[in-house]
Design a protein around this motif. Structure first.
Motif, PDB file in Angstrom:
ATOM      1  N   LEU A   1     -13.541 -24.532 -55.288  1.00  0.00           N
ATOM      2  CA  LEU A   1     -13.266 -24.832 -53.882  1.00  0.00           C
ATOM      3  C   LEU A   1     -12.007 -24.124 -53.400  1.00  0.00           C
ATOM      4  N   LEU A   2     -10.950 -24.135 -54.214  1.00  0.00           N
ATOM      5  CA  LEU A   2      -9.691 -23.503 -53.840  1.00  0.00           C
ATOM      6  C   LEU A   2      -9.875 -21.998 -53.656  1.00  0.00           C
ATOM      7  N   THR A   3     -10.591 -21.349 -54.578  1.00  0.00           N
ATOM      8  CA  THR A   3     -10.774 -19.903 -54.501  1.00  0.00           C
ATOM      9  C   THR A   3     -11.626 -19.511 -53.303  1.00  0.00           C
ATOM     10  N   LEU A   4     -12.736 -20.202 -53.100  1.00  0.00           N
ATOM     11  CA  LEU A   4     -13.615 -19.864 -51.980  1.00  0.00           C
ATOM     12  C   LEU A   4     -12.951 -20.174 -50.640  1.00  0.00           C
ATOM     13  N   TYR A   5     -12.166 -21.238 -50.587  1.00  0.00           N
ATOM     14  CA  TYR A   5     -11.433 -21.549 -49.355  1.00  0.00           C
ATOM     15  C   TYR A   5     -10.420 -20.448 -49.047  1.00  0.00           C
ATOM     16  N   ALA A   6      -9.668 -20.006 -50.065  1.00  0.00           N
ATOM     17  CA  ALA A   6      -8.704 -18.921 -49.860  1.00  0.00           C
ATOM     18  C   ALA A   6      -9.413 -17.645 -49.422  1.00  0.00           C
ATOM     19  N   ALA A   7     -10.596 -17.381 -49.993  1.00  0.00           N
ATOM     20  CA  ALA A   7     -11.343 -16.178 -49.626  1.00  0.00           C
ATOM     21  C   ALA A   7     -11.823 -16.241 -48.174  1.00  0.00           C
ATOM     22  N   MET A   8     -12.236 -17.410 -47.727  1.00  0.00           N
ATOM     23  CA  MET A   8     -12.688 -17.546 -46.345  1.00  0.00           C
ATOM     24  C   MET A   8     -11.559 -17.311 -45.356  1.00  0.00           C
ATOM     25  N   HIS A   9     -10.329 -17.518 -45.814  1.00  0.00           N
ATOM     26  CA  HIS A   9      -9.159 -17.342 -44.949  1.00  0.00           C
ATOM     27  C   HIS A   9      -8.325 -16.132 -45.367  1.00  0.00           C
ATOM     28  N   ALA A  10      -8.941 -15.197 -46.092  1.00  0.00           N
ATOM     29  CA  ALA A  10      -8.179 -14.089 -46.673  1.00  0.00           C
ATOM     30  C   ALA A  10      -7.459 -13.248 -45.635  1.00  0.00           C
ATOM     31  N   GLU A  11      -7.975 -13.200 -44.403  1.00  0.00           N
ATOM     32  CA  GLU A  11      -7.377 -12.348 -43.373  1.00  0.00           C
ATOM     33  C   GLU A  11      -6.368 -13.068 -42.497  1.00  0.00           C
ATOM     34  N   ASP A  12      -6.121 -14.357 -42.738  1.00  0.00           N
ATOM     35  CA  ASP A  12      -5.168 -15.072 -41.892  1.00  0.00           C
ATOM     36  C   ASP A  12      -4.019 -15.621 -42.729  1.00  0.00           C
ATOM     37  N   ALA A  13      -3.102 -16.300 -42.066  1.00  0.00           N
ATOM     38  CA  ALA A  13      -1.884 -16.768 -42.730  1.00  0.00           C
ATOM     39  C   ALA A  13      -2.188 -17.773 -43.834  1.00  0.00           C
ATOM     40  N   ARG A  14      -3.185 -18.620 -43.622  1.00  0.00           N
ATOM     41  CA  ARG A  14      -3.530 -19.604 -44.644  1.00  0.00           C
ATOM     42  C   ARG A  14      -3.991 -18.906 -45.928  1.00  0.00           C
ATOM     43  N   GLY A  15      -4.793 -17.881 -45.787  1.00  0.00           N
ATOM     44  CA  GLY A  15      -5.246 -17.151 -46.955  1.00  0.00           C
ATOM     45  C   GLY A  15      -4.105 -16.455 -47.672  1.00  0.00           C
ATOM     46  N   GLN A  16      -3.194 -15.847 -46.916  1.00  0.00           N
ATOM     47  CA  GLN A  16      -2.058 -15.177 -47.548  1.00  0.00           C
ATOM     48  C   GLN A  16      -1.184 -16.171 -48.306  1.00  0.00           C
ATOM     49  N   LEU A  17      -1.103 -17.396 -47.806  1.00  0.00           N
ATOM     50  CA  LEU A  17      -0.366 -18.440 -48.510  1.00  0.00           C
ATOM     51  C   LEU A  17      -1.062 -18.825 -49.814  1.00  0.00           C
ATOM     52  N   LEU A  18      -2.395 -18.927 -49.780  1.00  0.00           N
ATOM     53  CA  LEU A  18      -3.128 -19.522 -50.885  1.00  0.00           C
ATOM     54  C   LEU A  18      -3.671 -18.531 -51.905  1.00  0.00           C
ATOM     55  N   ILE A  19      -3.719 -17.235 -51.594  1.00  0.00           N
ATOM     56  CA  ILE A  19      -4.244 -16.287 -52.593  1.00  0.00           C
ATOM     57  C   ILE A  19      -3.421 -16.319 -53.884  1.00  0.00           C
ATOM     58  N   PRO A  20      -2.082 -16.241 -53.843  1.00  0.00           N
ATOM     59  CA  PRO A  20      -1.355 -16.347 -55.114  1.00  0.00           C
ATOM     60  C   PRO A  20      -1.520 -17.705 -55.778  1.00  0.00           C
ATOM     61  N   VAL A  21      -1.675 -18.754 -54.965  1.00  0.00           N
ATOM     62  CA  VAL A  21      -1.899 -20.092 -55.520  1.00  0.00           C
ATOM     63  C   VAL A  21      -3.224 -20.134 -56.263  1.00  0.00           C
ATOM     64  N   ALA A  22      -4.275 -19.611 -55.635  1.00  0.00           N
ATOM     65  CA  ALA A  22      -5.596 -19.620 -56.268  1.00  0.00           C
ATOM     66  C   ALA A  22      -5.579 -18.816 -57.563  1.00  0.00           C
ATOM     67  N   LYS A  23      -4.963 -17.629 -57.520  1.00  0.00           N
ATOM     68  CA  LYS A  23      -4.938 -16.798 -58.723  1.00  0.00           C
ATOM     69  C   LYS A  23      -4.278 -17.540 -59.876  1.00  0.00           C
ATOM     70  N   ALA A  24      -3.122 -18.124 -59.651  1.00  0.00           N
ATOM     71  CA  ALA A  24      -2.379 -18.756 -60.736  1.00  0.00           C
ATOM     72  C   ALA A  24      -2.983 -20.100 -61.128  1.00  0.00           C
ATOM     73  N   TRP A  25      -3.286 -20.941 -60.147  1.00  0.00           N
ATOM     74  CA  TRP A  25      -3.781 -22.281 -60.460  1.00  0.00           C
ATOM     75  C   TRP A  25      -5.109 -22.203 -61.201  1.00  0.00           C
TER      76      TRP A  25
END
Length: 528
Positions: free
Chosen positions: A332-356
């Protein structure tokens, strides 16, 4: 051995709000990806691990079956699943392509790295390539006739790309001669495709020092006339896992390449590839957790001990459901970050998804070995391979420590905490928010406030636990959406409940630890 396609389709549509196509069509794509993964790729995984890729007379020889599998995979259109139809791609949404990558990585993680990096190189060229480059370079990559790599790391620089020394000197015809050495290049050499396009970071002669002076170049293994370029594999690494994936030392000697994007702006251009790779690696962590869970469940259901299968014992069930919950939360975390990859929320969560997700993958695979008991430590069961394979994921595509520092400095401190505050406010406002979730939001706010005021070194000491706080909380919020749906698949509902009840409480200990860094973490004396 992979996640149920219908369940993932349900999560995309009912939990994450994916509406680009009908749920039945989403499920059909995921079902076909799963069929390919389990029917073509999974049978090669064991021998791929046992035999590995070999370095013979300067060439990389892949394990038996890999060449034919890649051809079948490419001809079915999976490499170009999300690429622009103008270049032969299917044009499907990126989040669906990422979801379809999970069963591939679950079935054969080492194989999946090759198309993953090729897809990421395609994304880079679509974002930053010139129209001419796109016309010449994309079609053979989208079709799978060419593969792509990412050439960043050098022996003396490691993760510090400011120390890149590879040089690119302008040639008379407008191209560049690239000279240098790159290490840890995944699938840097192989014979599964006609050509390999290396995306290389290098410096122009007049480039400023540091990361501001790095440019990006596309350097093919073979030139347009079929002649060899000045690119060769010098050796491959002997690794803990992913043995079938050749990790290469690559030498570039006056190799012809072309500039991609503006001069001295190579890192911003490369981030299109790096962010895609980080989401792909996050999904590798999810895939390893899922496959390890399914192998452990099969074993626990058939292993008789204490009057019945060990799956009946609460402690074994704790381990199995923890694996299942970690996989669900990470998905869920990875797909959510991917859906928002082009906006600020995605930029916040991409490193979180990768590490978590990669930490979760290691934890789940480790639990899988434990469920097997002594047999888990024996290679024949396959449980150990999952742990060996996934152990690289917290290291490559930016170590998890680097992801944590990125979250701290770019995600929290740069905007005075606005992006984190917006995420926490949205989580707290959920109409299904339980007292436990609201308490966790308060804990995360306190941790964020402490980090914003902390001494820089103390803040960095707390960056990794803070990333775990944000990752666990976001995944729990999304699991809460699963619980709020009366028609959730029963296994997903149960896993979501385990996540909220058993994994969410971890953040309180993590937050307490980051707010009380001992002096040993922040001083600069030698460690004895």
């Amino acid at each position: 051995m992979t996640a149920p396609p219908a369940e993932t389709a349900w999560l995309l549509h009912h939990v994450l709000g994916f509406e680009a196509m009908a749920e039945a069509d989403t499920a059909a794509v995921l079902q076909e990806a799963t069929r390919t993964a389990e029917g073509v790729l999974a049978p090669l995984d064991r021998d791929g691990d046992r035999i590995g890729s070999q370095f013979v007379d300067g060439a990389v020889v892949t394990p038996p079956g890999f060449h034919d599998a890649y051809r079948a995979y490419a001809e079915a259109g999976w490499v170009g699943i999300a690429a622009n139809p103008d270049h032969g791609g299917q044009g499907l949404p990126y989040v669906l392509a990422l979801a379809a990558f999970e069963p591939v990585s679950s079935a054969n993680m080492a194989f999946g790295l090759c198309p993953m990096l090729t897809q990421d190189a395609i994304a880079l060229l679509e974002a930053h390539g010139s129209p001419d480059q796109q016309a010449r370079l994309l079609a053979p990559m989208v079709s799978g006739r060419w593969a792509g790599t990412m050439c960043l790391t050098e022996p003396q620089a490691g993760s510090d790309l400011a120390g890149v020394r590879t040089r690119a000197v302008p040639d008379a015809d407008g191209r560049f001669r690239v000279t240098g050495q790159k290490i840890f290049i995944t699938w840097g050499e192989h014979g599964m495709t006609e050509n390999i396009l290396h995306m290389v970071l290098a410096r122009l002669p007049d480039a400023p020092e540091g990361s501001a002076g790095i440019s990006l170049f596309a350097v093919p293994k073979l030139l347009p006339d079929g002649a060899p370029n000045g690119v060769r594999c010098l050796s491959i690494e002997h690794k803990l896992g992913i043995h079938a994936s050749p990790t290469c030392v690559m030498g570039f000697e006056q190799a012809l390449g072309e500039l991609v994007g503006p001069a001295n702006r190579g890192l911003p251009s490369m981030f299109a590839m790096m962010n895609a790779a980080r989401l792909g690696v996050a999904m590798q962590g999810v895939a390893a957790a899922e496959r390890s869970f399914r192998r452990a469940t099969d074993f626990a259901g058939g292993r008789e001990q204490g009057g019945g299968p060990i799956m009946q014992h609460p402690d074994v069930r704790r381990m199995l459901w923890t694996q299942r919950a970690l996989a669900l939360g990470g998905r869920l975390l990875t797909l959510y970050a991917a859906m928002h990859a082009e906006d600020a929320r995605g930029q916040l969560l991409i490193p979180v998804a990768k590490a978590w997700c990669t930490d979760a993958g290691v934890e789940a695979a480790n639990l899988g070995v434990q469920v097997h008991g002594g047999m888990g430590y024996v290679e024949e069961t396959g449980a150990a391979q999952h742990l060996r394979d996934v152990r690289i994921t917290p290291i490559y595509e930016g170590t998890n420590g680097i992801q944590a520092i990125t979250l701290l400095k770019r995600g929290l401190l740069r905007d005075q905490g606005a992006a984190v505050a917006a995420l926490l406010e949205e989580i707290a406002a959920a109409d299904y928010a339980s007292p436990a979730l609201l308490h966790a939001v308060d804990t995360a706010r306190t941790a964020a406030d402490w980090l914003r005021r902390a001494d820089p070194r103390a803040g960095e000491a707390g960056a990794a636990p803070f990333l775990q706080v944000i990752g666990t909380l976001t995944a729990a919020w999304l699991c809460g959406r699963v619980l709020a749906h009366g028609d959730a698949p029963p296994a997903a509902h149960a896993a979501a409940a385990v996540f909220v009840d058993q994994i969410l409480p971890r953040i309180h200990g993590q937050a307490a630890a980051l707010a009380t860094p001992t002096q040993a973490l922040v001083d600069t004396t030698a460690i004895a």
